[in-house]
Motif scaffolding. Structure first.
Motif, short mmCIF file in Angstrom:
data_model
loop_
_atom_site.label_atom_id
_atom_site.label_comp_id
_atom_site.label_asym_id
_atom_site.label_seq_id
_atom_site.Cartn_x
_atom_site.Cartn_y
_atom_site.Cartn_z
N UNK A 9 47.15 20.66 40.09
CA UNK A 9 47.16 20.85 38.64
C UNK A 9 46.64 22.24 38.28
N UNK A 10 45.59 22.67 38.97
CA UNK A 10 45.04 24.00 38.73
C UNK A 10 46.08 25.08 39.02
N UNK A 17 50.40 30.79 33.74
CA UNK A 17 49.73 31.98 33.22
C UNK A 17 50.32 33.26 33.81
N UNK A 18 50.63 33.23 35.11
CA UNK A 18 51.24 34.40 35.74
C UNK A 18 52.62 34.66 35.15
N UNK A 19 53.38 33.60 34.91
CA UNK A 19 54.70 33.75 34.29
C UNK A 19 54.57 34.40 32.92
N UNK A 20 53.51 34.06 32.21
CA UNK A 20 53.28 34.67 30.90
C UNK A 20 53.08 36.17 31.01
N UNK A 21 52.45 36.61 32.10
CA UNK A 21 52.24 38.05 32.27
C UNK A 21 53.57 38.77 32.49
N UNK A 22 54.52 38.11 33.16
CA UNK A 22 55.85 38.71 33.34
C UNK A 22 56.57 38.78 32.00
N UNK A 182 31.82 31.23 38.75
CA UNK A 182 32.00 32.31 37.77
C UNK A 182 31.45 33.62 38.32
N UNK A 183 30.33 33.57 39.03
CA UNK A 183 29.75 34.78 39.62
C UNK A 183 30.61 35.27 40.78
N UNK A 184 31.18 34.36 41.53
CA UNK A 184 32.06 34.70 42.65
C UNK A 184 33.30 35.44 42.13
N UNK A 185 33.89 34.93 41.04
CA UNK A 185 35.05 35.57 40.44
C UNK A 185 34.70 36.95 39.91
N UNK A 186 33.52 37.08 39.29
CA UNK A 186 33.06 38.37 38.79
C UNK A 186 32.97 39.39 39.91
N UNK A 187 32.41 39.00 41.05
CA UNK A 187 32.25 39.92 42.17
C UNK A 187 33.60 40.32 42.75
N UNK A 188 34.53 39.39 42.83
CA UNK A 188 35.88 39.70 43.34
C UNK A 188 36.57 40.70 42.40
N UNK A 189 36.41 40.48 41.10
CA UNK A 189 37.03 41.38 40.13
C UNK A 189 36.47 42.79 40.24
N UNK A 228 44.24 37.32 34.87
CA UNK A 228 43.27 37.78 35.88
C UNK A 228 42.08 36.82 35.98
N UNK A 229 41.24 36.77 34.94
CA UNK A 229 40.04 35.93 35.00
C UNK A 229 40.39 34.47 35.27
N UNK A 230 41.33 33.94 34.50
CA UNK A 230 41.68 32.52 34.65
C UNK A 230 42.38 32.25 35.98
N UNK A 231 43.33 33.12 36.36
CA UNK A 231 44.07 32.86 37.59
C UNK A 231 43.20 33.04 38.83
N UNK A 232 42.30 34.04 38.82
CA UNK A 232 41.37 34.19 39.94
C UNK A 232 40.54 32.92 40.11
N UNK A 233 40.07 32.39 38.99
CA UNK A 233 39.25 31.18 39.03
C UNK A 233 40.06 29.97 39.49
N UNK A 234 41.30 29.88 39.04
CA UNK A 234 42.15 28.74 39.43
C UNK A 234 42.49 28.77 40.91
N UNK A 235 42.79 29.95 41.44
CA UNK A 235 43.07 30.05 42.88
C UNK A 235 41.82 29.71 43.68
N UNK A 236 40.68 30.22 43.23
CA UNK A 236 39.42 29.91 43.90
C UNK A 236 39.18 28.40 43.91
N UNK A 237 39.40 27.76 42.77
CA UNK A 237 39.20 26.32 42.63
C UNK A 237 40.15 25.55 43.56
N UNK A 238 41.43 25.95 43.55
CA UNK A 238 42.43 25.23 44.34
C UNK A 238 42.27 25.49 45.83
N UNK A 239 41.87 26.71 46.22
CA UNK A 239 41.75 27.06 47.63
C UNK A 239 40.68 26.24 48.34
#
Length: 293
Positions: A9-10, A17-22, A182-189, A228-239
């Protein structure tokens, strides 16, 4: 299965969201350098995630351990965007879209090498069906266009970037420790921004920002917050809940989501040919949802 279903689902949200960026990115056109857009989106994302994780960062030393991890993980999406823009100078977007369908398969290879994750026959079948559906949507069922597809310099550059992007999900699974998400995503960004800035420095200095229309900044804001913020978090969550190959398999849904975005923006309804490709990608996702291995 519930744990896997939440991960799927994530990633469905990720694809939307990525499709929206296109779809929205097409509105930017030539009005702002792609490298400036990339740097701006990562800078805004870092500011947003930094604000959200400030209290955590002040009380958690775990986030600051082995900072090289974040540079490596951030380099994955950063180099993908940088090389994609370079590839678009000599290669048509449709060619790059086709090559992007290789991402889940390449992710599967990295998942096996880095994490020992294997792929069952059912998952492999789902990947092949999803790739077929994505390619069908991209070429709108026109075999003549597919047969005319050629690999040139731009496509080779994009393959390097795409390969780096395919590394992201396995790297997150390998390097995630006990850091708050959230801190993990911040550091990756921050890592992504550090990799991007040297490439974008000249364009950042030379751009006349007073001439940039307001709607362009609105698109950049969408890219920063959602793509970016949302998709990074979603991939992290799903991974952390799915094998890496299943995480990236959701990229097959992106062409179908682009069609829905365009429909919502009044840019025309999908054709019957488009719907065949959409059906194939949905069938592939159904197979991934059913499998337990």
């Amino acid at each position: 299965m519930r744990r896997e279903a939440i991960g799927h689902l994530a990633m469905t949200g990720f694809a939307a969201l990525v499709a929206g960026s296109f779809a929205l990115g097409a509105l930017v056109g030539e009005q702002l350098s792609p490298l400036v857009v990339t740097a701006a989106r990562f800078a805004l994302t870092a500011a947003l995630m930094g604000a959200l994780s400030w209290s955590v960062l002040m009380h958690s030393r775990e986030v600051f351990r082995a900072p090289w991890r974040y540079l490596l993980m951030g380099a994955s999406p950063a180099l993908y965007f940088i090389l994609m823009f370079e590839a678009l100078k000599t290669a048509p977007a449709v060619s790059l879209s086709v090559l992007f369908t290789l991402t889940p398969l390449v992710t599967g290879v990295f998942g096996y090498v880095l994490l020992g994750q294997t792929v069952s026959r059912r998952v492999l079948l789902a990947l092949l069906i999803g790739a077929l559906g994505a390619v069908w949507v991209i070429f709108r069922g026109d075999m003549a266009q597919l047969l005319a597809f050629q690999i040139g310099r731009g496509e080779l550059i994009f393959l390097v970037g795409m390969t780096g992007y395919a590394l992201y999900a396995p790297l997150v699974r390998k390097f995630k420790r006990d850091e708050p998400p959230v801190a993990f995503t911040f550091a990756i960004t921050l890592g992504a921004l550090a990799v991007t800035l040297p490439f974008a420095a000249r364009d950042l200095v030379q751009t006349d920002y007073s001439l940039v229309p307001l709607h362009v900044w609105a698109v950049v804001l969408y890219l920063a917050v959602f793509a970016s913020a949302a998709t990074f978090s979603l991939i992290q969550f799903a991974a952390l809940r799915l094998p890496s190959v299943k995480v990236m398999a959701h990229t097959y849904l992106i062409p179908s989501w682009v069609i829905l975005w365009q429909l919502a923006m009044g840019q025309g309804a999908p054709t019957a040919t488009d719907l065949i490709g959409v059906s194939l990608t949905i069938a592939a996702l159904a197979l991934l949802l059913k499998t337990q291995d």
